[in-house]
Design an enzyme around this catalytic site. Structure first.
Site, short mmCIF file in Angstrom:
data_model
loop_
_atom_site.label_atom_id
_atom_site.label_comp_id
_atom_site.label_asym_id
_atom_site.label_seq_id
_atom_site.Cartn_x
_atom_site.Cartn_y
_atom_site.Cartn_z
CG HIS A 18 -0.40 -0.12 2.53
ND1 HIS A 18 0.37 0.87 3.07
CD2 HIS A 18 -0.44 -1.11 3.46
CE1 HIS A 18 0.75 0.53 4.29
NE2 HIS A 18 0.28 -0.68 4.54
CG HIS A 21 4.16 -1.38 2.41
ND1 HIS A 21 3.01 -1.97 1.99
CD2 HIS A 21 4.36 -1.79 3.68
CE1 HIS A 21 2.51 -2.73 2.96
NE2 HIS A 21 3.32 -2.63 4.00
CB CYS A 126 1.60 -7.36 18.98
SG CYS A 126 0.74 -6.79 17.48
CB CYS A 129 4.43 -5.67 16.34
SG CYS A 129 3.43 -4.19 16.43
CB CYS A 143 -0.65 -3.94 19.70
SG CYS A 143 0.26 -3.11 18.39
CG HIS A 146 -1.07 -4.71 14.55
ND1 HIS A 146 0.18 -4.34 14.97
CD2 HIS A 146 -1.01 -4.80 13.20
CE1 HIS A 146 0.98 -4.21 13.92
NE2 HIS A 146 0.29 -4.47 12.84
CE LYS A 293 1.59 2.13 10.29
NZ LYS A 293 1.77 0.71 10.39
CE LYS A 296 -4.46 -8.12 4.36
NZ LYS A 296 -3.63 -9.31 4.24
N1 MSP Z 1 8.94 -6.82 8.11
C1 MSP Z 1 9.10 -5.71 8.96
C2 MSP Z 1 10.38 -4.95 8.64
C3 MSP Z 1 11.63 -5.75 8.69
S1 MSP Z 1 13.00 -4.81 8.20
C4 MSP Z 1 14.31 -5.70 8.65
C5 MSP Z 1 7.93 -4.76 8.81
N2 MSP Z 1 7.24 -4.85 7.67
S2 MSP Z 1 5.95 -3.97 7.30
O1 MSP Z 1 5.42 -4.55 6.11
O2 MSP Z 1 5.08 -3.83 8.39
O3 MSP Z 1 6.53 -2.59 6.86
C6 MSP Z 1 6.75 -1.58 7.78
C7 MSP Z 1 7.30 -0.36 7.08
O4 MSP Z 1 6.43 0.03 5.99
C8 MSP Z 1 7.35 0.87 7.96
O5 MSP Z 1 8.47 0.88 8.78
C9 MSP Z 1 7.36 1.97 6.93
O6 MSP Z 1 8.61 2.02 6.32
C10 MSP Z 1 6.34 1.43 5.93
N3 MSP Z 1 4.98 1.79 6.29
C11 MSP Z 1 3.92 0.93 6.49
N4 MSP Z 1 2.79 1.66 6.75
C12 MSP Z 1 3.09 2.97 6.72
C13 MSP Z 1 2.35 4.15 6.80
N5 MSP Z 1 1.04 4.17 7.00
N6 MSP Z 1 3.02 5.32 6.60
C14 MSP Z 1 4.35 5.36 6.31
N7 MSP Z 1 5.09 4.27 6.24
C15 MSP Z 1 4.51 3.06 6.57
O7 MSP Z 1 7.71 -3.97 9.70
#
Ligand code: MSP
Length: 468
Positions: A18, A21, A126, A129, A143, A146, A293, A296
């Site tokens: 999304h 990311h 969680c 997380c 959390c 979530h 935030k 998903k």
């Molecule tokens: N798999 C772990 C990361 C491991 S790195 C060694 C993880 N994955 S995640 O799919 O949840 O991705 C988290 C990251 O996605 C956040 O740290 C950020 O970079 C990005 N984002 C996810 N949602 C976001 C927002 N709503 N806004 C901005 N960035 C966000 O955590």
């Protein structure tokens, strides 16, 4: 040649990409492209985080074996990034046997150094997380990121890592102005305060999770997904041909919810394994939709493809960068994006390019080999992407528009010196703007440069058509 290694988090594969990311990935791409334009040798790494309980559960829900499930989903991330013209050099998947081999090797080293012991742990976990929650992580016993059903009570006998042993060294590094790796400043003080308030050891393995890399010294447990995931940054430099010189990383880009893993646990693991530490971890905030935030689990996501369909590739990249949540959360939505697109790209930049191209058609242009601006690059390096773009617009685009509107060259004869002068000024500005903005909007910058460099040519089609 200077080397520059930049990374994004590897995203959990149970989710679909999304624009949360996307914002980290686009930001990393802008940094990577900027550094390439400086003549540096860049390694830009992104990928997917594929082990652990929540991925196993997502696979089970679809009736798939976890590996088949990952093979099915990983391309949705890779394709999303390709569709946004993301110039990553490698897409890492933690199920890659070459990654698993490096994880085993590094963990064995940590074990051999005496930093691992067996212990029992109980607490709230969680699943979203993939971590045990501490009192301070929880809001009303849940959390905050979530839904409640993701929080479960767990009691396990695990292998533990002596995180506490490395805390004094980490405090020293973070306090040292030169060595400090945490940006921005506010995040650095937050982490320092947490480090000083007392840090417990963390479990490094899972007894009940089968979908993971077996712990090298105890095949009955698997490596805790975060230890496996963090090691992706290092493993890619080891198993890919010719990349070992890129360790340590210059820049890890992350969102604020995973700061502790990236600024404390990761450093402690590397110290224990006697490996060099990354130079900088840049932490950004969140994209929010109506004050929540985007995620998903909350069901309020915008997909990168939705953006591309509406605003094109460069339009999407621009909007993402312009609303990048550097220090504060940033409210986004299709309505806001459309307004911004029309105001900045269709009515301002796109319109300026087509007006100047028409008025100056056929003019010879001397400018060659223009370099990007230092001011722009400094802001990019600080991930102040909105400011960086704003700087270019103010200096080159808005300035050109206001000169054009006051001189009104369309009312003057073709060879009137005032007309010649103002058009030269605009062409010069558009070339400089395009050189800077090439990191943000590579294709559009190329169109602008093709139109104005050497001799002014007709634009084949308008840039950034207005949308309804
Ligand atoms: N798999 C772990 C990361 C491991 S790195 C060694 C993880 N994955 S995640 O799919 O949840 O991705 C988290 C990251 O996605 C956040 O740290 C950020 O970079 C990005 N984002 C996810 N949602 C976001 C927002 N709503 N806004 C901005 N960035 C966000 O955590």
């Amino acid at each position: 040649m200077n080397k520059f290694f930049v990374t994004t988090p590897i995203y959990y594969i149970n989710d679909v990409p999304h624009i949360g990311h996307t914002c980290t990935t686009v930001a990393a791409d802008i940094v990577a492209r900027w550094h390439r334009s400086l003549g540096e040798e860049v390694f830009f790494l992104t990928g997917t985080d594929e082990h652990g309980q929540k991925v196993a559960e997502a696979a089970e829900k679809q009736g798939l074996d976890p590996k088949n499930y990952c093979d099915k989903i990983a391309p949705t991330f890779e394709n999303a990034w390709r569709n946004l013209n993301i110039s990553f050099d490698h897409f890492i998947r933690t199920t890659d046997p070459r990654h698993k081999e490096v994880v085993g090797r590094v963990l064995q080293k940590i074990y051999d150094n005496g930093d691992v012991y067996k212990s029992k742990y109980e607490g709230w976990y969680c699943l979203g997380c993939e971590k045990f929650l501490t009192e301070s992580d929880m809001v009303n016993n849940k959390c905050p990121l979530h839904p409640a059903e993701k929080t479960v009570w767990k009691s396990e006998e695990n292998w533990f890592f002596r995180l506490s042993k490395y805390v004094p060294k980490i405090i020293e590094l973070v306090e040292d102005e030169q060595a400090n790796y945490i940006f921005p400043e506010g995040k650095r003080s937050e982490i320092l305060a947490k480090l000083k308030s007392g840090v417990k050891d963390v479990s490094i393995s899972r007894e009940q999770v089968k979908w993971g890399i077996p712990t090298p010294w105890d095949q009955s447990q698997t490596v805790y997904v975060w230890f496996d995931a963090l090691l992706n940054y290092y493993s890619a430099t080891q198993f890919l041909e010719g990349k070992s010189q890129f360790w340590p990383a210059n820049l890890h880009l992350i969102g604020k919810e995973i700061i502790w893993f990236h600024t404390v646990i990761w450093q402690a693991m590397l110290l224990s394994a006697r490996l060099e530490l990354p130079k900088k971890v840049d932490v950004h905030s969140f994209y929010m939709i109506d004050g929540q935030k985007m995620s998903k689990s909350l069901g309020n996501v915008i997909s990168p493809q939705q953006l591309v369909d509406l605003f094109g590739v460069d339009g999407s990249r621009y909007l993402i960068a312009r609303s990048f949540p550097s220090e504060n959360d940033s409210d986004v939505g299709v309505g806001r994006f459309s307004e911004r697109y029309n105001a900045d790209l269709a009515n301002n930049l796109g319109n300026l390019v087509s007006r100047v191209a028409k008025l100056a058609l056929g003019r010879k242009v001397e400018k060659k080999g223009v370099k990007g601006d230092r001011e722009f690059g400094e802001l990019v390096d600080q991930l102040k992407l909105d400011e960086a773009i704003g700087w270019v617009f103010g200096k080159y685009i808005d300035a050109s528009n206001s000169r054009l509107n006051s001189v009104e060259p369309w009312k003057l004869e073709t060879n009137d010196p005032k007309r010649v002068e103002v058009l030269d000024y605009c062409i010069d500005n558009l070339i400089k703007a395009a050189v800077d903005l090439a990191a943000v909007m590579p294709e559009s910058a190329k169109i602008i440069l093709d139109c104005f460099e050497g001799e002014v040519k007709a634009l084949e089609k308008g840039l950034f058509a207005r949308i309804k």
